[in-house]
Design a protein around this motif. Structure first.
Motif, short mmCIF file in Angstrom:
data_model
loop_
_atom_site.label_atom_id
_atom_site.label_comp_id
_atom_site.label_asym_id
_atom_site.label_seq_id
_atom_site.Cartn_x
_atom_site.Cartn_y
_atom_site.Cartn_z
N GLY A 103 0.82 -1.22 0.00
CA GLY A 103 0.00 0.00 0.00
C GLY A 103 0.85 1.26 0.00
O GLY A 103 1.99 1.26 -0.46
N PRO A 104 0.29 2.35 0.54
CA PRO A 104 1.00 3.61 0.54
C PRO A 104 2.10 3.63 1.59
O PRO A 104 1.94 3.08 2.69
CB PRO A 104 -0.08 4.63 0.87
CG PRO A 104 -1.09 3.87 1.65
CD PRO A 104 -1.07 2.46 1.12
N ALA A 105 3.21 4.30 1.27
CA ALA A 105 4.26 4.50 2.27
C ALA A 105 3.97 5.74 3.10
O ALA A 105 4.39 5.84 4.25
CB ALA A 105 5.63 4.62 1.61
N CYS A 106 3.25 6.69 2.52
CA CYS A 106 3.06 8.00 3.16
C CYS A 106 1.81 7.99 4.04
O CYS A 106 0.80 7.38 3.69
CB CYS A 106 2.95 9.08 2.09
SG CYS A 106 2.83 10.76 2.76
N HIS A 107 1.88 8.76 5.12
CA HIS A 107 0.72 8.84 6.04
C HIS A 107 -0.44 9.59 5.39
O HIS A 107 -1.55 9.56 5.91
CB HIS A 107 1.13 9.53 7.35
CG HIS A 107 1.35 11.00 7.23
ND1 HIS A 107 2.44 11.54 6.58
CD2 HIS A 107 0.62 12.06 7.63
CE1 HIS A 107 2.37 12.86 6.62
NE2 HIS A 107 1.28 13.20 7.25
N THR A 108 -0.20 10.27 4.25
CA THR A 108 -1.28 10.94 3.52
C THR A 108 -1.98 9.98 2.57
O THR A 108 -2.81 10.40 1.76
CB THR A 108 -0.74 12.12 2.71
OG1 THR A 108 0.10 11.61 1.65
CG2 THR A 108 0.05 13.09 3.57
N ASN A 109 -1.59 8.72 2.63
CA ASN A 109 -2.17 7.65 1.79
C ASN A 109 -1.66 7.67 0.35
O ASN A 109 -2.24 7.02 -0.52
CB ASN A 109 -3.70 7.70 1.81
CG ASN A 109 -4.30 6.31 1.79
OD1 ASN A 109 -3.79 5.40 2.45
ND2 ASN A 109 -5.35 6.12 1.02
N ARG A 110 -0.59 8.41 0.14
CA ARG A 110 0.04 8.37 -1.18
C ARG A 110 1.14 7.30 -1.16
O ARG A 110 1.71 6.99 -0.13
CB ARG A 110 0.62 9.73 -1.55
CG ARG A 110 -0.47 10.79 -1.78
CD ARG A 110 0.15 12.14 -1.98
NE ARG A 110 -0.84 13.16 -2.29
CZ ARG A 110 -1.54 13.84 -1.38
NH1 ARG A 110 -1.38 13.60 -0.09
NH2 ARG A 110 -2.40 14.76 -1.77
#
Lengths: 131, 131
Positions: A103-110
């Motif tokens: 899934g996303p690596a970033c906490h912003t879901n990117r």
């Protein structure tokens, strides 16, 4: 007849996390890169123990500076990073962590934290959050 | 008839190097990545002025912590980094610099500084110096 104590082949040096060069806070920057696509996902920090845990468990484990605690990436979000390979730079003061990112690596879901480009003096969002 | 002062399209925010999040030494880590291959080449540091110079000149310009001076990459070696795109991460405390790298990025004459892998507990050199 060969002596049983014949010299082994030239050994590669053992890796010792404590022999890395840490900053004044005992931390080293670690770049996470998608092992398959080459995309740079994020940069976070490790101390010697989180490097050791990452190697021992195969789960990328940072040191959270804000929480002052170990941060097993994805432990709460499920967006885990499985270690594919750890690399060390020439100065031994930076790590490159090749990962299999769920899934996303970033906490912003990117997918990546580096979703903002600077183009002609302006900030441009180049990546949308995952569905 | 349209008024000449009709509202422009929603503006993208202007990029201000001084609005990045720098560490206690006024520095921010910058990851250099080959724009064509995705290879991570090195990590070095920038201050606000070196970010501005990089954008203004198109020549990647770090801050050398050991020399306490601006470091125009390749100025003495010829191994320049031409800026392709600067990206900022979600926390504004790390930069990703996509570059067109001439020759090796590493002072050891290797393409990348990350030429040492940790495999089965040992350090393995995975990249030779360029001829």
């Amino acid at each position: 007849m060969c002596a049983p104590s014949a010299a082994p082949p030239a050994a590669t040096p053992a890796f010792d996390p404590a022999a890395l060069r840490f900053d004044a806070n005992g931390l080293i920057p670690a770049i996470a890169q998608d092992h398959a696509t080459g995309e740079v996902l994020m940069l976070a920090w490790m101390n010697a123990e989180s490097v050791a845990r990452t190697l021992d468990t195969g789960r990328v484990t940072y040191w959270s500076r804000s929480r002052a605690a170990f941060w097993v990436k994805g432990e709460s979000s499920g967006h885990v990073q499985r270690l594919v390979e750890l690399r060390v730079d020439c100065d031994r003061d930076c790590l490159l962590v090749l990962v299999d990112q769920t899934g996303p690596a970033c906490h912003t879901n990117r997918r990546s934290c580096f979703y903002t480009a600077v183009r002609e003096g302006a900030e441009v969002e180049i990546m949308a959050p995952l569905e």
